[in-house]
Design a protein around this motif. Structure first.
Motif: not given
Length: 414
Positions: A8-9, A16-21
């Motif tokens: 899950p990248d 699924d990413r809770r904080v922005s890259a």
């Protein structure tokens, strides 16, 4: 995870990413982290001596504090004011710039910010487009690369070491320049090294930048903290043809012992300042009016406060350099400005100290905190592993005690 299940990248599971890259990639301020840990240990009863924070150990002068007290009682300071700063403060900053560096600017070229960090970010944000490159001499202050990245730019490091007094050459800068280079970051006096470029060196760097049409952001926050024969030279003054593509960052934090008041500023061409002001109008609106009134009292006054601090800093500078150079395996050039020592500890890495063999300056800094209860910042935070930064903006007794602990601990290296 079973075979065939995708990782899950960012490309397969962005939801699924809770904080922005973009924000997740920002590292915590290493200097503030070290200072916070030292203060937490002291609060728990540990006799920790902290060399981490870059702030004077002197109180803000009384006349500045009294101006803030009066400002609190004045209802006009209880309301919104122009996002770019109080007009009278902007005018005072322009006058102070002419007085202290010889650069004549108009108040319209000034943006008052919430400290130097906001000034740096807004300057980069106003000038950089995605993939624009910024040449950054290293060692560098931890905030510069993070601000460049937030603005969409790319940091290109040019490394200097103790053999050159931590100063880069024009030849190094030219070797780093590409078609994507838009800016140079130039800092003298330097955090973390205390390096101060000579007038000839400043002129050479400025002429090189002008020749290639580059923008320059120069941080002058330590302008008044120079020692011995060292001289602060403002880049747009030394190279006037660069002034229209030069942005200067400054503030009251170091000169007037006002780190907690959070007042900085950007000076630059009118279109850049207008763009940065528009950004600030949405980000924070105006800086605290009370803090702005205090800053006005500071810069409209004389420089007696910093002159008194300089006497103490100079004494501590000479003491810390002497004591650090007495440690086998440590090499510490004498800083000519700011209030930092930046010794090389490469001669200690890999040696056994109390059962541990630190392979990096980060591991050595952790060992020093554990075993000597002294907090220092490792060179990894400044882009150059193998070094430590020690701020000598602390009391004389604590400074001597702290470095004495270092001497005793590091003398055990074998």
């Amino acid at each position: 995870m079973s075979a065939g299940t995708p990782t899950p990248d960012a490309s397969t599971r962005p939801a699924d990413r809770r904080v922005s890259a973009r924000i997740g990639a920002i590292a915590e301020s290493a200097t503030l982290a070290v200072d916070a840990k030292a203060k937490a240990l002291k609060a728990a009863g540990r006799p920790v001596i902290g060399f981490g924070a870059g702030e004077p150990d002197f109180p803000t002068p009384d006349y500045i504090v009294e101006e803030a007290v009066a400002a609190c009682r004045d209802p006009k300071n209880h309301r919104y004011t122009p996002a770019g700063g109080l007009p009278e403060l902007k005018a005072a900053i322009a006058a102070k710039t002419l007085r202290d560096s010889g650069w004549a600017v108009d108040a319209s070229q000034v943006l008052v910010t919430n400290g130097g960090k906001q000034a740096i970010y807004e300057a980069f944000a106003a000038l950089l487009d995605p993939s624009d490159e910024v040449i950054v001499p290293a060692p560098y202050w931890t905030t510069y690369p993070e601000s460049i990245q937030l603005a969409g730019g790319v940091t290109v490091e040019v490394v200097a070491d103790e053999t050159t007094g931590y100063k880069v050459s024009v030849e190094q800068l030219e070797a780093a320049r590409t078609e994507r280079t838009k800016m140079l970051l130039f800092v003298s006096p330097s955090n973390p090294t205390g390096a101060v470029y000579t007038r000839a060196e400043v002129e050479a760097v400025g002429r090189w930048a002008a020749e290639h049409g580059l923008w320059v952001l120069t941080d002058e926050i330590y302008e008044h903290l120079v020692y011995g024969d060292a001289e602060f030279v403002s880049l747009p003054v030394a190279v006037p043809e660069l002034a229209d593509k030069c942005v200067v960052v400054n503030g009251v934090a170091k000169t007037y012992a006002m780190t907690g008041w959070r007042v900085g500023w950007v000076i630059g061409p009118g279109d850049v300042i207008k763009a940065a002001t528009n950004l600030q109008s949405h980000a924070t609106s105006n800086v605290s009016n009370v803090a702005q009134r205090a800053a006005l009292a500071a810069i409209a006054g004389d420089l007696s406060a910093v002159d008194e601090m300089k006497v103490a800093f100079d004494r501590r500078r000479r003491t810390i350099v002497r004591m650090l150079n007495e440690i086998p395996g440590v090499v510490c050039p004498e800083p000519e400005g700011a209030f930092y020592a930046y010794p090389s500890v490469k001669g200690l890495l890999g040696k056994e100290i109390r059962g541990r063999r630190p392979a990096t300056s980060a591991e050595l800094a952790a060992l020093i905190l554990d075993e000597a209860e002294v907090a220092v910042v490792p060179g990894e935070a400044f882009g150059t592993p193998g070094y430590l930064r020690l701020s000598y903006a602390l009391g004389d007794a604590d400074l001597v005690e702290g470095v004495t602990r270092l001497q005793k601990l590091l003398a055990e290296a074998e």
